[in-house]
Design an enzyme around this catalytic site. Structure first.
Site, PDB file in Angstrom:
ATOM      1  N   ILE A   9       0.825  -1.225   0.000  1.00  0.00           N
ATOM      2  CA  ILE A   9       0.000   0.000   0.000  1.00  0.00           C
ATOM      3  C   ILE A   9       0.853   1.266   0.000  1.00  0.00           C
ATOM      4  O   ILE A   9       0.416   2.324  -0.449  1.00  0.00           O
ATOM      5  CB  ILE A   9      -0.985  -0.012   1.204  1.00  0.00           C
ATOM      6  N   GLY A  11       3.523   1.711  -1.740  1.00  0.00           N
ATOM      7  CA  GLY A  11       4.202   1.856  -3.030  1.00  0.00           C
ATOM      8  C   GLY A  11       3.424   2.755  -3.975  1.00  0.00           C
ATOM      9  O   GLY A  11       2.349   3.284  -3.645  1.00  0.00           O
ATOM     10  N   ASP A  63       4.898  -8.424   7.017  1.00  0.00           N
ATOM     11  CA  ASP A  63       5.961  -8.544   6.010  1.00  0.00           C
ATOM     12  C   ASP A  63       5.658  -9.789   5.176  1.00  0.00           C
ATOM     13  O   ASP A  63       5.184 -10.805   5.715  1.00  0.00           O
ATOM     14  CB  ASP A  63       7.321  -8.695   6.715  1.00  0.00           C
ATOM     15  N   SER A  89      10.482  -4.898  -6.171  1.00  0.00           N
ATOM     16  CA  SER A  89       9.991  -4.670  -7.540  1.00  0.00           C
ATOM     17  C   SER A  89      11.057  -4.150  -8.491  1.00  0.00           C
ATOM     18  O   SER A  89      10.732  -3.851  -9.638  1.00  0.00           O
ATOM     19  CB  SER A  89       8.813  -3.685  -7.499  1.00  0.00           C
ATOM     20  N   TYR A 100      16.603 -12.994  -1.979  1.00  0.00           N
ATOM     21  CA  TYR A 100      15.604 -12.170  -1.300  1.00  0.00           C
ATOM     22  C   TYR A 100      14.414 -11.896  -2.236  1.00  0.00           C
ATOM     23  O   TYR A 100      13.252 -11.968  -1.836  1.00  0.00           O
ATOM     24  CB  TYR A 100      16.246 -10.851  -0.840  1.00  0.00           C
ATOM     25  N   SER A 130       3.625  -9.133 -14.287  1.00  0.00           N
ATOM     26  CA  SER A 130       4.428  -8.094 -14.937  1.00  0.00           C
ATOM     27  C   SER A 130       4.814  -8.473 -16.355  1.00  0.00           C
ATOM     28  O   SER A 130       5.013  -9.657 -16.668  1.00  0.00           O
ATOM     29  CB  SER A 130       5.700  -7.909 -14.102  1.00  0.00           C
ATOM     30  N   GLU A 132       7.609  -8.206 -17.366  1.00  0.00           N
ATOM     31  CA  GLU A 132       8.929  -8.849 -17.236  1.00  0.00           C
ATOM     32  C   GLU A 132       8.832 -10.364 -17.410  1.00  0.00           C
ATOM     33  O   GLU A 132       9.845 -11.034 -17.646  1.00  0.00           O
ATOM     34  CB  GLU A 132       9.560  -8.509 -15.886  1.00  0.00           C
ATOM     35  N   TYR A 153      13.991 -11.103 -10.851  1.00  0.00           N
ATOM     36  CA  TYR A 153      12.664 -10.533 -10.619  1.00  0.00           C
ATOM     37  C   TYR A 153      11.632 -11.191 -11.534  1.00  0.00           C
ATOM     38  O   TYR A 153      10.564 -11.623 -11.081  1.00  0.00           O
ATOM     39  CB  TYR A 153      12.704  -9.018 -10.863  1.00  0.00           C
ATOM     40  N   LYS A 157       8.435 -13.444 -10.410  1.00  0.00           N
ATOM     41  CA  LYS A 157       7.068 -13.098 -10.800  1.00  0.00           C
ATOM     42  C   LYS A 157       6.415 -14.229 -11.598  1.00  0.00           C
ATOM     43  O   LYS A 157       5.200 -14.416 -11.552  1.00  0.00           O
ATOM     44  CB  LYS A 157       7.066 -11.802 -11.620  1.00  0.00           C
ATOM     45  N   HIS A 183       4.350   1.242 -15.782  1.00  0.00           N
ATOM     46  CA  HIS A 183       3.491   2.401 -15.558  1.00  0.00           C
ATOM     47  C   HIS A 183       4.133   3.299 -14.515  1.00  0.00           C
ATOM     48  O   HIS A 183       4.697   2.839 -13.535  1.00  0.00           O
ATOM     49  CB  HIS A 183       2.072   1.993 -15.182  1.00  0.00           C
TER      50      HIS A 183
END
Ligand code: NAP
Ligand code: F7E
Length: 343
Positions: A9, A11, A63, A89, A100, A130, A132, A153, A157, A183
């Site tokens: 929230i 971010g 977390d 991200s 991590y 994403s 990605e 990443y 994802k 975005h």
């Protein structure tokens, strides 16, 4: 009144989504990390004193590494909708912190899905997937394009994408993947390239920065405006059936074109101010991302409203104003422009 839980929230997307949900009358619960400094700057304007009985925004410590707390939050809040936006991200950072990133960006999704399954609640789940995922698959990319991620990443994802799909198919969890292309906004983190550029322009214009160091200027991205994209997230969870959707503009520009547009908007010649620093190169790059968002247009009635040129202008104008006001763009610790210190 519908109740939503938003991870991430604090971010960029979390803050815009929370504005949208509050405006639609939702009660919003957000997961925040404990930090030694304030990390709620993007949502401070939405804060409501929880002592007031009509407060509709509530924050909970937690977390994504901690399944016990995630289970507690899911069980106690019993949300109608879960928007899972929390993640490590940053693609470049994921090469420095692959384990991590796998833990938070990948396994974090599993922990949340397990919390939903074990608590037995009925909820709708949004997974922040994403572009990605596509990696080096040729553009334009759509829902059936092969996933070929090119970073830790992207790989994390991809795992999360399939876990959301698996819980939908295996356990009937009402889960959607929003496959969102880049975005941006004035709330974009300062180490992502667009914001690094617009902050650099503002600092240079004010005589506070001498050079803007960047990496690969040839990468091609489909950049849209974050508030348009959170609208798409919400629309996905209002459908009759859970499904996966590509969200993007369909228009592509190089990083060089973004740089050129940002500097020329304030009358500067970018070539005098930008230098290449190979430290910003990635071990593997994603060269060309361009969305084919036809399915979202057809089924969600979703269209992006802000064009590339307007996005560049609104981000530059915001940062120029911020520097004029003398706040925020310089690091509070070193007094140096943040963009010169970071990834
Ligand atoms: P962002 O600005 O980097 O925000 C990430 C959020 O995740 C922050 O609230 C952050 O908290 C939180 N977070 C990070 N690690 C966490 C942890 N261990 N436990 C709990 N929360 C944690 O990202 P964004 O641009 O809003 O993107 C939202 C989501 O969409 C992310 O999952 C991102 O990967 C994905 N996505 C983004 C884009 C894009 O172009 N923006 C495109 C496709 C997908 P702190 O504030 O405390 O750091
Ligand atoms: O890089 C190039 C860099 O870090 C864009 C995340 O929101 O979107 C984002 O990931 C391009 C890359 O975003 C610098 O090599 C050049 O080709 O702004 P970025 P990203 O990697 O595309 C996707 C969809 C997400 O899901 C992610 O969460 O710009 N580039 N010079 C640079 N990038 C950075 N960061 N810094 C530079 O100096």
């Amino acid at each position: 009144m519908k109740r939503a839980l938003v991870t991430g929230i604090t971010g960029q997307d979390g803050s815009y989504l929370t504005e949208l949900l509050l405006a639609k009358g939702y009660e919003v619960h957000g997961l925040i990390r404990r930090a030694s400094t304030f990390n709620t700057g993007r949502i401070d304007h939405l804060f409501q004193d929880p002592h007031h009985s009509d407060a509709r925004l509530h924050l909970h410590y937690g977390d994504l590494s901690n399944s016990e707390q995630l289970t507690n939050v899911i069980y106690n809040i019993r949300p109608d909708e879960v928007y899972h936006l929390g993640a490590q991200s940053h693609v470049k950072v994921s090469f420095d912190m692959p384990e991590y990133t796998g833990d938070i960006t990948g396994l974090g999704t599993t922990r949340l899905l397990e919390a939903i399954r074990r608590s037995g609640i009925t909820t709708r789940f949004y997974q922040a997937s994403s572009s990605e995922l596509y990696g080096d698959s040729p553009a334009p990319q759509h829902e059936l394009t092969a996933f070929r991620p090119r970073s830790p990443y992207g790989a994390a994802k991809l795992y999360a994408y399939w876990m959301a799909t698996n819980y939908r198919q295996g356990y009937g969890v009402w889960a959607c993947n929003g496959i969102l292309f880049n975005h941006e906004s004035p709330r974009r983190g300062p180490t992502f390239v667009t914001r690094k550029i617009t902050m650099g322009v503002a600092n240079i214009l004010a005589g506070k920065q001498q050079k803007l160091f960047l990496g690969n200027l040839d990468a091609r991205r489909d950049w849209g405006y974050a508030p348009d994209y959170v609208e798409a997230m919400w629309r996905m969870l209002q459908q009759d059936r859970p499904d996966d959707y590509v969200i993007g503009t369909g228009e592509v520009h190089t990083v060089r074109e973004f740089v050129e547009a940002a500097f020329s908007h304030v009358g500067l010649d970018w070539e005098q101010w930008v230098a290449i620093d190979p430290r910003y190169y990635r071990p593997t790059e994603v060269d060309d991302l361009r969305a084919n968002p036809s399915k979202a247009k057809r089924q969600l009635g979703w269209e992006p409203k802000v064009t590339f040129r307007d996005l560049v202008k609104l981000m530059v104008d915001h940062d120029v104003e911020t520097v004029r006001g003398g706040t925020a763009v310089l690091s509070a610790v070193s007094g140096k422009p943040i963009a010169s210190l970071a990834a």
